[in-house]
Design a protein around this motif. Structure first.
Motif, PDB file in Angstrom:
ATOM      1  N   ARG A  68       0.777  -1.236   0.000  1.00  0.00           N
ATOM      2  CA  ARG A  68       0.000   0.000   0.000  1.00  0.00           C
ATOM      3  C   ARG A  68       0.814   1.295   0.000  1.00  0.00           C
ATOM      4  N   MET A  69       2.122   1.233   0.156  1.00  0.00           N
ATOM      5  CA  MET A  69       2.877   2.476   0.275  1.00  0.00           C
ATOM      6  C   MET A  69       2.861   3.294  -1.013  1.00  0.00           C
ATOM      7  N   VAL A  70       2.986   4.592  -0.867  1.00  0.00           N
ATOM      8  CA  VAL A  70       3.169   5.515  -1.984  1.00  0.00           C
ATOM      9  C   VAL A  70       4.521   6.184  -1.740  1.00  0.00           C
ATOM     10  N   SER A  71       5.556   5.569  -2.271  1.00  0.00           N
ATOM     11  CA  SER A  71       6.917   5.903  -1.876  1.00  0.00           C
ATOM     12  C   SER A  71       7.310   7.326  -2.234  1.00  0.00           C
ATOM     13  N   GLY A  72       6.840   7.832  -3.378  1.00  0.00           N
ATOM     14  CA  GLY A  72       7.246   9.155  -3.806  1.00  0.00           C
ATOM     15  C   GLY A  72       6.763  10.261  -2.895  1.00  0.00           C
ATOM     16  N   ASP A  73       5.674  10.027  -2.142  1.00  0.00           N
ATOM     17  CA  ASP A  73       5.210  10.983  -1.150  1.00  0.00           C
ATOM     18  C   ASP A  73       5.953  10.790   0.175  1.00  0.00           C
ATOM     19  N   MET A  74       6.123   9.541   0.578  1.00  0.00           N
ATOM     20  CA  MET A  74       6.669   9.230   1.897  1.00  0.00           C
ATOM     21  C   MET A  74       8.168   9.505   2.004  1.00  0.00           C
ATOM     22  N   ILE A  75       8.888   9.411   0.910  1.00  0.00           N
ATOM     23  CA  ILE A  75      10.341   9.556   0.956  1.00  0.00           C
ATOM     24  C   ILE A  75      10.744  10.969   1.383  1.00  0.00           C
ATOM     25  N   TYR A  76       9.840  11.925   1.250  1.00  0.00           N
ATOM     26  CA  TYR A  76      10.136  13.305   1.643  1.00  0.00           C
ATOM     27  C   TYR A  76       9.662  13.614   3.064  1.00  0.00           C
ATOM     28  N   GLY A  77       9.585  12.577   3.894  1.00  0.00           N
ATOM     29  CA  GLY A  77       9.257  12.774   5.295  1.00  0.00           C
ATOM     30  C   GLY A  77      10.500  13.007   6.131  1.00  0.00           C
ATOM     31  N   LEU A  78      10.372  12.807   7.435  1.00  0.00           N
ATOM     32  CA  LEU A  78      11.470  12.992   8.382  1.00  0.00           C
ATOM     33  C   LEU A  78      11.875  11.629   8.934  1.00  0.00           C
ATOM     34  N   PHE A  79      13.157  11.285   8.787  1.00  0.00           N
ATOM     35  CA  PHE A  79      13.685   9.982   9.184  1.00  0.00           C
ATOM     36  C   PHE A  79      14.504  10.088  10.470  1.00  0.00           C
ATOM     37  N   ARG A  80      14.537   9.023  11.231  1.00  0.00           N
ATOM     38  CA  ARG A  80      15.568   8.890  12.248  1.00  0.00           C
ATOM     39  C   ARG A  80      16.876   8.564  11.518  1.00  0.00           C
ATOM     40  N   ALA A  81      17.870   9.408  11.707  1.00  0.00           N
ATOM     41  CA  ALA A  81      19.114   9.247  10.958  1.00  0.00           C
ATOM     42  C   ALA A  81      19.784   7.915  11.260  1.00  0.00           C
ATOM     43  N   ALA A  82      19.678   7.427  12.483  1.00  0.00           N
ATOM     44  CA  ALA A  82      20.313   6.156  12.844  1.00  0.00           C
ATOM     45  C   ALA A  82      19.759   5.001  12.025  1.00  0.00           C
ATOM     46  N   ALA A  83      18.456   5.047  11.724  1.00  0.00           N
ATOM     47  CA  ALA A  83      17.863   3.978  10.899  1.00  0.00           C
ATOM     48  C   ALA A  83      18.428   4.021   9.489  1.00  0.00           C
ATOM     49  N   LEU A  84      18.591   5.218   8.929  1.00  0.00           N
ATOM     50  CA  LEU A  84      19.181   5.338   7.594  1.00  0.00           C
ATOM     51  C   LEU A  84      20.654   4.953   7.594  1.00  0.00           C
ATOM     52  N   ASP A  85      21.347   5.183   8.711  1.00  0.00           N
ATOM     53  CA  ASP A  85      22.735   4.740   8.800  1.00  0.00           C
ATOM     54  C   ASP A  85      22.827   3.226   8.612  1.00  0.00           C
ATOM     55  N   ARG A  86      21.828   2.512   9.075  1.00  0.00           N
ATOM     56  CA  ARG A  86      21.846   1.050   8.972  1.00  0.00           C
ATOM     57  C   ARG A  86      21.453   0.558   7.576  1.00  0.00           C
ATOM     58  N   THR A  87      20.591   1.305   6.885  1.00  0.00           N
ATOM     59  CA  THR A  87      20.122   0.843   5.575  1.00  0.00           C
ATOM     60  C   THR A  87      20.902   1.454   4.417  1.00  0.00           C
ATOM     61  N   GLY A  88      21.523   2.628   4.644  1.00  0.00           N
ATOM     62  CA  GLY A  88      22.022   3.393   3.508  1.00  0.00           C
ATOM     63  C   GLY A  88      20.853   4.082   2.835  1.00  0.00           C
ATOM     64  N   PHE A  89      21.155   4.863   1.795  1.00  0.00           N
ATOM     65  CA  PHE A  89      20.053   5.532   1.120  1.00  0.00           C
ATOM     66  C   PHE A  89      19.740   4.810  -0.186  1.00  0.00           C
ATOM     67  N   TYR A  90      19.816   5.452  -1.340  1.00  0.00           N
ATOM     68  CA  TYR A  90      19.331   4.833  -2.567  1.00  0.00           C
ATOM     69  C   TYR A  90      20.271   3.754  -3.099  1.00  0.00           C
ATOM     70  N   ALA A  91      19.688   2.622  -3.462  1.00  0.00           N
ATOM     71  CA  ALA A  91      20.401   1.585  -4.203  1.00  0.00           C
ATOM     72  C   ALA A  91      20.325   1.916  -5.695  1.00  0.00           C
ATOM     73  N   PRO A  92      21.254   1.418  -6.514  1.00  0.00           N
ATOM     74  CA  PRO A  92      21.259   1.737  -7.945  1.00  0.00           C
ATOM     75  C   PRO A  92      20.232   0.930  -8.731  1.00  0.00           C
ATOM     76  N   VAL A  93      18.953   1.199  -8.453  1.00  0.00           N
ATOM     77  CA  VAL A  93      17.845   0.503  -9.114  1.00  0.00           C
ATOM     78  C   VAL A  93      16.781   1.526  -9.479  1.00  0.00           C
ATOM     79  N   LEU A  94      15.852   1.136 -10.334  1.00  0.00           N
ATOM     80  CA  LEU A  94      14.677   1.963 -10.581  1.00  0.00           C
ATOM     81  C   LEU A  94      13.779   1.942  -9.349  1.00  0.00           C
ATOM     82  N   ALA A  95      13.022   2.999  -9.158  1.00  0.00           N
ATOM     83  CA  ALA A  95      12.152   3.141  -7.983  1.00  0.00           C
ATOM     84  C   ALA A  95      12.910   2.870  -6.688  1.00  0.00           C
ATOM     85  N   PRO A  96      14.077   3.506  -6.487  1.00  0.00           N
ATOM     86  CA  PRO A  96      14.883   3.204  -5.296  1.00  0.00           C
ATOM     87  C   PRO A  96      14.215   3.638  -3.999  1.00  0.00           C
TER      88      PRO A  96
END
Length: 321
Positions: A160-188
């Motif tokens: 059900r997610m709508v990623s293009g809207d949600m990606i511009y939210g506010l993240f906990r930086a520590a969670a992104l440290d664990r995942t990294g940001f965009y992978a080199p794929v379409l619809a990252p």
């Protein structure tokens, strides 16, 4: 002392909108933030306009790439520079060079993450607007608040997610440290958000606090050109959900991919095909049945809400892809 929030904004060729976009970010009622801007060798007056707009504001800094990296790598550079410059910041947000933020956007999202300690992402209702700012579509509602099971959050997100809207939210930086940001794929953004469902909950603030400027459909071919300006790799020709499933399996294990990621992705694709087929093939029969009052009541109470939700998800996903 580190700011609580860093906003990283990749820029490219939006001289017509960037001044208004930056003014809306710098006009936030929550002031404990820094704005890291990364221009990707824009061919227009974007850099000059940005320098003029942020002049004298110590919260903003501009970095200019000597050569174009493409949207995907430049977005990752905005994330990396943000963490390099402010490694102790608690929250991070992705900005842009063409959208508009309500003054209380950051204030409300910080409050949401402070209140929901299990959440790793907070985002508002989104109003999509055209190039002139005219509204295009009502806000989309989705969250995983209160869903404690990571696997359940993953399946719900993929469906059900709508990623293009949600990606511009506010993240906990520590969670992104664990995942990294965009992978080199379409619809990252969709892949990133699916991985973040394993890190914690997503909460949505029930206020329209962000205008997403949306002009035209973002086709996969357009993504290829924007992400890889020197030529898209052959792997980008794979269906995006197949590429996502493969990367998810390498990061989280084949069992997790086969048990959760692949079935939810396939279910979404099947639902889309069924809806498309029903719209084209079953229309005459449906019109005939709807002449009966009992059928009309049943459709109004049970079928229409489900179809409306499915159509909205598919329409949004089509626009993102």
């Amino acid at each position: 002392m580190a700011p609580r929030v860093v906003i990283g904004a990749p820029l490219y060729g939006q001289a017509g909108h960037v001044r208004e976009a930056l003014a809306s970010l710098l006009g936030q009622t929550f002031g404990d933030f820094r704005l890291v801007l990364v221009d990707d060798a824009s061919p227009d007056d974007t850099v000059a306009i940005v320098r003029e707009t942020i002049a004298g504001d110590a919260r903003a800094e501009l970095h200019v790439n000597p050569r174009r990296l493409g949207m995907l790598r430049n977005t990752n550079r905005a994330w990396a520079l943000s963490r390099e410059r402010f490694p102790d910041a608690e929250f991070w947000a992705l900005g842009s060079d063409h959208d508009l933020w309500h003054p209380r956007w950051l204030e409300r999202l910080v409050a949401a993450l402070d209140e929901h300690r299990a959440a790793v992402l907070a985002y508002p209702l989104t109003r999509r607007v055209d190039a002139e700012g005219r509204p295009l579509r009502a806000a989309w509602r989705f969250d995983t608040e209160g869903v404690a099971d990571p696997r359940a959050r993953l399946r719900r997100g993929l469906y059900r997610m709508v990623s293009g809207d949600m990606i511009y939210g506010l993240f906990r930086a520590a969670a992104l440290d664990r995942t990294g940001f965009y992978a080199p794929v379409l619809a990252p953004d969709r892949l990133l958000l699916s991985e973040l469902t394993l890190e914690g909950e997503f909460v949505q603030v029930p206020e329209t606090l962000w205008d997403r400027r949306f002009a035209g459909l973002a086709s996969l071919e357009r993504q290829r050109r924007a992400f890889w300006p020197e030529g898209a790799p052959l792997r980008s020709r794979l269906p995006w959900w197949v590429a996502h499933s493969g990367r998810f399996g390498r990061r989280h294990g084949t069992r997790a991919a086969l048990a959760d990621y692949v079935p939810a992705s396939v279910a979404f694709q099947v639902r889309r095909r069924v809806l498309e087929t029903a719209s084209s093939v079953a229309a005459p029969a449906v019109k005939g049945a709807l002449r009966r009052p009992a059928v009309r009541r049943a459709v109004a109470q049970g079928v229409i809400p489900a179809v409306r939700e499915t159509r909205e998800v598919l329409q949004r996903l089509g626009e993102e892809a």
